[in-house]
Enzyme design. Structure first.
Site, PDB file in Angstrom:
ATOM      1  N   ASN A 193       0.847  -1.191   0.000  1.00 47.80           N
ATOM      2  CA  ASN A 193       0.000   0.000   0.000  1.00 47.80           C
ATOM      3  C   ASN A 193       0.883   1.243   0.000  1.00 47.80           C
ATOM      4  O   ASN A 193       2.105   1.144   0.039  1.00 47.80           O
ATOM      5  CB  ASN A 193      -0.980  -0.020   1.179  1.00 47.80           C
TER       6      ASN A 193
ATOM      7  N   PHE B 109      -4.926   3.948  14.467  1.00 39.65           N
ATOM      8  CA  PHE B 109      -5.067   4.968  13.425  1.00 39.65           C
ATOM      9  C   PHE B 109      -6.178   4.525  12.485  1.00 39.65           C
ATOM     10  O   PHE B 109      -6.380   3.318  12.297  1.00 39.65           O
ATOM     11  CB  PHE B 109      -3.768   5.117  12.618  1.00 39.65           C
TER      12      PHE B 109
HETATM   13  O1  C5P Z   1      -9.287  -1.708  10.233  1.00 40.12           O
HETATM   14  P1  C5P Z   1      -8.235  -0.785   9.743  1.00 40.12           P
HETATM   15  O2  C5P Z   1      -7.117  -1.465   9.007  1.00 40.12           O
HETATM   16  O3  C5P Z   1      -8.721   0.421   9.000  1.00 40.12           O
HETATM   17  O4  C5P Z   1      -7.623  -0.202  11.084  1.00 40.12           O
HETATM   18  C1  C5P Z   1      -6.470   0.570  11.111  1.00 40.12           C
HETATM   19  C2  C5P Z   1      -5.783   0.435  12.445  1.00 40.12           C
HETATM   20  O5  C5P Z   1      -5.698  -0.946  12.804  1.00 40.12           O
HETATM   21  C3  C5P Z   1      -4.359   0.927  12.396  1.00 40.12           C
HETATM   22  O6  C5P Z   1      -4.026   1.418  13.673  1.00 40.12           O
HETATM   23  C4  C5P Z   1      -3.597  -0.336  12.053  1.00 40.12           C
HETATM   24  O7  C5P Z   1      -2.237  -0.262  12.443  1.00 40.12           O
HETATM   25  C5  C5P Z   1      -4.360  -1.382  12.823  1.00 40.12           C
HETATM   26  N1  C5P Z   1      -4.339  -2.729  12.221  1.00 40.12           N
HETATM   27  C6  C5P Z   1      -3.860  -3.789  12.948  1.00 40.12           C
HETATM   28  N2  C5P Z   1      -3.817  -5.034  12.395  1.00 40.12           N
HETATM   29  C7  C5P Z   1      -4.263  -5.256  11.154  1.00 40.12           C
HETATM   30  C8  C5P Z   1      -4.803  -4.190  10.397  1.00 40.12           C
HETATM   31  C9  C5P Z   1      -4.811  -2.921  10.963  1.00 40.12           C
HETATM   32  O8  C5P Z   1      -3.457  -3.582  14.095  1.00 40.12           O
HETATM   33  N3  C5P Z   1      -4.198  -6.468  10.649  1.00 40.12           N
END
Ligand code: C5P
Length: 403
Positions: free
Chosen positions: A209, A325
């Protein structure tokens, strides 16, 4: 905000914005900073050394070959003396010389001889600032950990309007003061995750990404400046480790980031999840490069969902204070609040991505939410935004532990 007894070396290079640096010396002295000014030869064509000498109360140095000044305080001694070096204005020429490691005058020699964090406040005509060579030099310096302050956009002394104005004296002073931190996280262990993750498809391809990692690195730096012991878990980024970060762990995939963060979390007080973790990974990673079939059949990839790092932690009976975040393209507030409760977070920092904000931009803006409150942190450079976020995190963390 205090700069009392802080040792600031102000480098002035040749540009009309040098007149603003006279004001800067006054503003630094207002906060009791100890300021020494070093000018390039070109700078003396804009403002005289006598002006800076009167304002700083110290003799001003220009040449490496001034025997009398060297006898009073040698240039290596001066380089060691400085706690911060700020070059304001930083001309296109000095940015180029710094980027290439030249030491052809006193100021550039000092920059190489000093371990102090280097801040540059560029000031030049907007066309010069936009030039590819200047931008390449700036990027080189940024990747090397040099802190860029500005430039701002607006009217220029040459009559142009655009990007290239030096920041105002009070903005430069505030950035320097902020760089010394406020000790709000002193004694705490903080993990920060940053950057993207790469989910391999085959030996040469991956799903990634657009996260640059800059926001997360700025958060790690701000946490270190606030006195925390910081572990930075970084996805694939090309950024220098910020000064003061105790440990950096480089990872590639979401699974690796998950494992490293969970291992470090047992010892941590706060986890700030600034990484853009890939949500899906290919079920299988091909051992060899996948070949085109040239029959128009295309290729289907089976993906499975990566474990959510934050949700895994919040499911544990004891875990660090969790800050997530949320990068959204729409309905930022409602998605962020949903995420706050769904992932069991203590705080969430939400931002709108796109339109010069978010992943690849130098600036950002955040809205921060917690169970019973929120605050908007308006658009500003990522380093300053990170400092403001850390102030909020420290306050909420202390409140949660007090209650
Ligand atoms: O659900 P989403 O990916 O939008 O959420 C973003 C947040 O969740 C960020 O703080 C990201 O670092 C964290 N995250 C996580 N594990 C994942 C995906 C996202 O901790 N597998």
């Amino acid at each position: 905000m205090s700069l009392a007894q802080r040792r600031i070396l102000l480098g002035v290079s040749g540009g009309i914005a040098a007149y603003k640096s006279c004001e800067l010396v006054r503003r630094l002295r207002d906060l009791d900073a100890d300021v020494r000014v070093v000018m390039t030869e070109s700078a003396t064509h804009f403002v005289s050394a006598t002006t800076f000498q009167a304002l700083s109360g110290q003799s001003v140095r220009v040449s490496l070959w001034d025997a009398q000044a060297e006898a009073a305080m040698g240039h290596i001694e001066l380089a060691r003396w400085a706690e911060r070096i700020l070059i304001a204005p930083a001309s296109a020429d000095i940015l180029a010389r710094l980027a290439h490691g030249l030491a052809d005058d006193l100021l550039t020699t000092l920059c190489l001889a000093s371990a102090a964090p280097l801040y540059v406040a560029p000031a030049m005509n907007q066309q010069m600032w936009a030039h590819a060579s200047v931008q390449t030099n700036v990027e080189t310096l940024r990747q090397r950990g040099v802190h860029l302050l500005g430039p701002a956009s607006g009217d220029q002394a040459c009559g142009d309007v655009g990007n290239g104005r030096m920041l105002e004296a009070h903005e430069l002073r505030d950035a320097l003061a902020a760089s010394f931190g406020d000790g709000s996280l002193a004694g705490l262990k903080v993990i920060v995750s940053a950057g993207p993750t790469y989910e391999d498809i085959d030996p040469v391809r991956f799903i990634g990404n657009r996260s640059s990692g800059r926001m997360g690195f700025a958060v790690a730096q701000a946490a270190a400046l606030a006195g925390a012991q910081v572990t930075l878990v970084a996805g694939p980024v090309s950024l220098a480790t910020p000064a003061g970060v105790t440990q950096r762990i480089d990872v590639r995939s979401a699974a690796q980031m998950h494992a490293e963060v969970l291992a470090a979390a047992a010892q941590a007080d706060i986890y700030i999840a600034a990484a853009a973790v890939g949500d899906f990974r290919p079920n299988e990673v091909s051992a060899h490069k996948l070949k085109k079939t040239c029959d128009g059949a295309g290729l289907s990839l089976q993906l499975s969902e990566n474990p959510d790092i934050l949700a895994s932690l919040s499911a544990q009976p004891t875990h660090p204070f969790l800050v997530g975040f949320a990068a959204e393209t729409q309905d930022v507030a409602s998605y962020a609040k949903q995420k706050l409760s769904r992932k069991g977070l203590d705080m969430i920092a939400a931002n709108q991505v796109g339109e010069g904000l978010g992943f690849e931009a130098a600036d950002n803006a955040l809205s921060v939410y917690w169970a019973d409150g929120s605050i908007d942190l308006p658009r500003v450079a990522k380093a300053e935004l990170a400092r403001q976020l850390i102030t909020q995190v420290a306050q909420r963390y202390r409140a949660s532990r007090a209650g």
